[in-house]
Scaffold this motif. Structure first.
Motif, PDB file in Angstrom:
ATOM      1  N   SER A 228       0.821  -1.219   0.000  1.00 38.00           N
ATOM      2  CA  SER A 228       0.000   0.000   0.000  1.00 38.00           C
ATOM      3  C   SER A 228       0.859   1.276   0.000  1.00 38.00           C
ATOM      4  O   SER A 228       0.373   2.350  -0.351  1.00 38.00           O
ATOM      5  CB  SER A 228      -0.933  -0.002   1.207  1.00 38.00           C
ATOM      6  OG  SER A 228      -0.157  -0.043   2.378  1.00 38.00           O
ATOM      7  N   ILE A 250      -9.807  -3.743  -0.254  1.00 31.96           N
ATOM      8  CA  ILE A 250      -8.955  -4.781  -0.834  1.00 31.96           C
ATOM      9  C   ILE A 250      -9.780  -6.057  -0.981  1.00 31.96           C
ATOM     10  O   ILE A 250     -10.240  -6.630   0.000  1.00 31.96           O
ATOM     11  CB  ILE A 250      -7.722  -5.034   0.044  1.00 31.96           C
ATOM     12  CG1 ILE A 250      -6.878  -3.746   0.105  1.00 31.96           C
ATOM     13  CG2 ILE A 250      -6.878  -6.179  -0.519  1.00 31.96           C
ATOM     14  CD1 ILE A 250      -5.706  -3.821   1.027  1.00 31.96           C
ATOM     15  N   VAL A 254      -3.764 -10.832  -4.476  1.00 31.64           N
ATOM     16  CA  VAL A 254      -2.926 -11.589  -5.411  1.00 31.64           C
ATOM     17  C   VAL A 254      -2.982 -10.963  -6.809  1.00 31.64           C
ATOM     18  O   VAL A 254      -4.043 -10.547  -7.265  1.00 31.64           O
ATOM     19  CB  VAL A 254      -3.380 -13.070  -5.474  1.00 31.64           C
ATOM     20  CG1 VAL A 254      -2.486 -13.855  -6.425  1.00 31.64           C
ATOM     21  CG2 VAL A 254      -3.338 -13.667  -4.086  1.00 31.64           C
ATOM     22  N   ASP A 258       2.051  -8.633 -10.499  1.00 32.69           N
ATOM     23  CA  ASP A 258       2.082  -8.857 -11.949  1.00 32.69           C
ATOM     24  C   ASP A 258       1.560  -7.622 -12.690  1.00 32.69           C
ATOM     25  O   ASP A 258       2.109  -7.229 -13.718  1.00 32.69           O
ATOM     26  CB  ASP A 258       1.250 -10.086 -12.330  1.00 32.69           C
ATOM     27  CG  ASP A 258       1.750 -11.341 -11.628  1.00 32.69           C
ATOM     28  OD1 ASP A 258       2.959 -11.392 -11.303  1.00 32.69           O
ATOM     29  OD2 ASP A 258       0.933 -12.253 -11.379  1.00 32.69           O
ATOM     30  N   PHE A 260       1.715  -4.635 -11.529  1.00 32.90           N
ATOM     31  CA  PHE A 260       2.778  -3.648 -11.322  1.00 32.90           C
ATOM     32  C   PHE A 260       3.871  -3.833 -12.382  1.00 32.90           C
ATOM     33  O   PHE A 260       4.313  -2.867 -13.017  1.00 32.90           O
ATOM     34  CB  PHE A 260       3.347  -3.820  -9.914  1.00 32.90           C
ATOM     35  CG  PHE A 260       4.391  -2.817  -9.521  1.00 32.90           C
ATOM     36  CD1 PHE A 260       4.038  -1.641  -8.875  1.00 32.90           C
ATOM     37  CD2 PHE A 260       5.740  -3.053  -9.771  1.00 32.90           C
ATOM     38  CE1 PHE A 260       5.004  -0.707  -8.500  1.00 32.90           C
ATOM     39  CE2 PHE A 260       6.710  -2.133  -9.403  1.00 32.90           C
ATOM     40  CZ  PHE A 260       6.336  -0.956  -8.764  1.00 32.90           C
ATOM     41  N   GLY A 285      -1.277  -1.640  -9.749  1.00 30.22           N
ATOM     42  CA  GLY A 285      -1.280  -2.531  -8.586  1.00 30.22           C
ATOM     43  C   GLY A 285      -2.486  -2.254  -7.695  1.00 30.22           C
ATOM     44  O   GLY A 285      -3.181  -3.172  -7.238  1.00 30.22           O
ATOM     45  N   ALA A 286      -2.776  -0.973  -7.461  1.00 29.67           N
ATOM     46  CA  ALA A 286      -3.910  -0.592  -6.614  1.00 29.67           C
ATOM     47  C   ALA A 286      -5.237  -0.991  -7.276  1.00 29.67           C
ATOM     48  O   ALA A 286      -6.182  -1.415  -6.588  1.00 29.67           O
ATOM     49  CB  ALA A 286      -3.884   0.909  -6.354  1.00 29.67           C
ATOM     50  N   VAL A 289      -5.782  -4.975  -6.855  1.00 24.44           N
ATOM     51  CA  VAL A 289      -6.189  -5.512  -5.543  1.00 24.44           C
ATOM     52  C   VAL A 289      -7.667  -5.253  -5.237  1.00 24.44           C
ATOM     53  O   VAL A 289      -8.238  -5.866  -4.343  1.00 24.44           O
ATOM     54  CB  VAL A 289      -5.315  -4.999  -4.362  1.00 24.44           C
ATOM     55  CG1 VAL A 289      -3.875  -5.428  -4.521  1.00 24.44           C
ATOM     56  CG2 VAL A 289      -5.421  -3.502  -4.170  1.00 24.44           C
TER      57      VAL A 289
HETATM   58  P1  ATP Z   1       1.706 -10.260  -5.324  1.00 23.32           P
HETATM   59  O1  ATP Z   1       0.831 -10.464  -4.132  1.00 23.32           O
HETATM   60  O2  ATP Z   1       0.948 -10.111  -6.576  1.00 23.32           O
HETATM   61  O3  ATP Z   1       2.849 -11.235  -5.411  1.00 23.32           O
HETATM   62  P2  ATP Z   1       3.822  -8.429  -4.623  1.00 23.32           P
HETATM   63  O4  ATP Z   1       4.083  -8.958  -3.258  1.00 23.32           O
HETATM   64  O5  ATP Z   1       4.779  -8.732  -5.698  1.00 23.32           O
HETATM   65  O6  ATP Z   1       2.355  -8.807  -5.087  1.00 23.32           O
HETATM   66  P3  ATP Z   1       2.897  -5.890  -3.605  1.00 23.32           P
HETATM   67  O7  ATP Z   1       3.855  -4.957  -2.971  1.00 23.32           O
HETATM   68  O8  ATP Z   1       1.909  -6.581  -2.759  1.00 23.32           O
HETATM   69  O9  ATP Z   1       3.731  -6.851  -4.554  1.00 23.32           O
HETATM   70  O10 ATP Z   1       2.052  -5.083  -4.686  1.00 23.32           O
HETATM   71  C1  ATP Z   1       2.614  -4.573  -5.861  1.00 23.32           C
HETATM   72  C2  ATP Z   1       2.233  -3.127  -6.031  1.00 23.32           C
HETATM   73  O11 ATP Z   1       0.803  -3.001  -6.107  1.00 23.32           O
HETATM   74  C3  ATP Z   1       2.671  -2.227  -4.883  1.00 23.32           C
HETATM   75  O12 ATP Z   1       3.998  -1.789  -5.068  1.00 23.32           O
HETATM   76  C4  ATP Z   1       1.641  -1.112  -4.978  1.00 23.32           C
HETATM   77  O13 ATP Z   1       1.990  -0.220  -6.004  1.00 23.32           O
HETATM   78  C5  ATP Z   1       0.372  -1.848  -5.399  1.00 23.32           C
HETATM   79  N1  ATP Z   1      -0.397  -2.267  -4.212  1.00 23.32           N
HETATM   80  C6  ATP Z   1      -0.410  -3.487  -3.631  1.00 23.32           C
HETATM   81  N2  ATP Z   1      -1.209  -3.516  -2.560  1.00 23.32           N
HETATM   82  C7  ATP Z   1      -1.739  -2.272  -2.450  1.00 23.32           C
HETATM   83  C8  ATP Z   1      -2.653  -1.642  -1.542  1.00 23.32           C
HETATM   84  N3  ATP Z   1      -3.184  -2.297  -0.516  1.00 23.32           N
HETATM   85  N4  ATP Z   1      -2.970  -0.344  -1.743  1.00 23.32           N
HETATM   86  C9  ATP Z   1      -2.425   0.355  -2.770  1.00 23.32           C
HETATM   87  N5  ATP Z   1      -1.565  -0.179  -3.657  1.00 23.32           N
HETATM   88  C10 ATP Z   1      -1.219  -1.473  -3.515  1.00 23.32           C
END
Ligand code: ATP
Length: 316
Positions: A228, A250, A254, A258, A260, A285-286, A289
């Motif tokens: 986040s 949210i 998951v 990807d 991002f 990414g936002a 979710v």
């Molecule tokens: P995954 O769960 O798909 O493997 P990840 O662990 O590789 O994800 P995260 O950091 O969870 O990566 O999420 C990737 C990007 O998505 C973050 O850098 C952010 O930009 C966005 N993101 C993820 N969760 C949130 C949230 N709760 N609120 C806002 N943006 C989010």
């Protein structure tokens, strides 16, 4: 002409709608699940051409996966079918909103039989970017060699290498993953770890220390995903935090990573300044979710632009 090449294992994903132990689930909606194909699909929605390679089982599930990914507009022309092993499967079990388990039926799967000679060198050579995921080298020794070979082809042809470690605890040990991730990272132009993956790779704790260790004396760009909080961008040219976008609710965390990655690749293809590239990736990414499913929430380009505009400016 293909902008981006990626490859890996996509499985048939059985994800029940009910929150119950799998032994009490009687209906399994059938979808697809695979980080690399998620990125390829994300890229086509953002207006780019993407090619995805895998070795699929010569069975109905393999055909289902190919049809689904091709149906999303991804080039699948280099995919192969094999009689030697079945397509991999994954079952998800949701016990509560925060308690989710996955069960893999992928050991020895068709995708684990991928070999360096299977790669279509021409596609990699003419692509602008190759996306490597850290899941693929965990599948088998021949898959690991295939990853290293794809990087070699990319390097010989000036194709940008983007690496997303995508740690999967169920596939290998932390020790082995650390070694292989660092080997791949050494050749990558851009690395997209989550903080936990960066910590695993470097042994450092703080965000900036992790980024510094990953950069070393190289000329890479490191982008650490911070959920986040958004992301931290670190290169010789700039070092800055790029804020995330607020998410109202949210629904399914998951797939954010990807989306991002697709956002980063898209921004680079559009030759935008890196801060803007990371900002768009944060937005995607936002958006992801907030929607259930891995690919359902991957946005079209116009939708991202709209999402990124501050409220009140858009009057239509
Ligand atoms: P995954 O769960 O798909 O493997 P990840 O662990 O590789 O994800 P995260 O950091 O969870 O990566 O999420 C990737 C990007 O998505 C973050 O850098 C952010 O930009 C966005 N993101 C993820 N969760 C949130 C949230 N709760 N609120 C806002 N943006 C989010």
């Amino acid at each position: 002409k293909i902008d981006v090449f990626t490859f890996g294992e996509t499985m048939v994903l059985f994800q029940p709608e009910q929150m119950l132990p799998l032994e009490y689930i009687h209906q399994f909606p059938k979808k697809i699940g695979g980080a690399e194909s998620n990125v390829a699909i994300g890229l086509t929605r953002l207006g780019h051409s993407a090619s995805w390679y895998s070795k699929l089982g010569n069975d109905p599930f393999g055909r289902f996966i190919l049809n689904s990914i091709r149906g999303e507009g991804v080039d699948t022309s280099s995919c192969q079918f094999t009689d030697q092993a079945p397509t991999g499967l994954i079952f998800k079990e949701q016990l509560s909103s925060s308690d989710m388990n996955v069960y893999y039926y992928r050991k020895g799967s068709s995708a684990s039989l991928m070999e360096p000679e299977d790669l279509d060198e021409k596609i990699i050579a003419q692509a602008k970017i190759i996306h490597i995921s850290g899941i693929t080298p965990a599948l088998s020794e021949s898959c690991r060699r295939t990853v290293m070979r794809s990087i070699e082809i990319a390097k010989q042809n000036g194709t940008i290498v983007i690496f997303d470690p995508n740690m999967r605890m169920k596939l290998w040990s932390e020790e082995r993953a650390k070694k292989i991730f660092n080997e791949i990272a050494e050749h990558a132009d851009i690395i997209l770890p989550g903080l936990d993956e960066g910590q695993l790779m470097t042994g450092k704790k703080e965000v900036e220390a992790v980024a510094e260790a990953l950069l070393g004396k190289s000329n890479k760009t490191i982008i650490i995903k911070l959920g986040s909080q958004g992301a931290y961008l670190h290169s010789n040219a700039e070092k800055l935090y790029v804020d995330g976008f607020p998410v109202e609710k949210i629904v399914d965390p998951v797939g954010a990573g990807d989306g991002f990655a697709a956002g980063i690749i898209s921004g680079i293809l559009r030759q935008e300044p890196m801060k803007q590239v990371v900002r768009r990736a944060n937005a995607i990414g936002a958006m992801v979710v907030g929607v259930s499913g891995d690919i359902e929430g991957l946005p079209y380009f116009e939708a991202v632009e709209k999402f990124m505009k501050p409220a009140g400016i858009d009057r239509d």
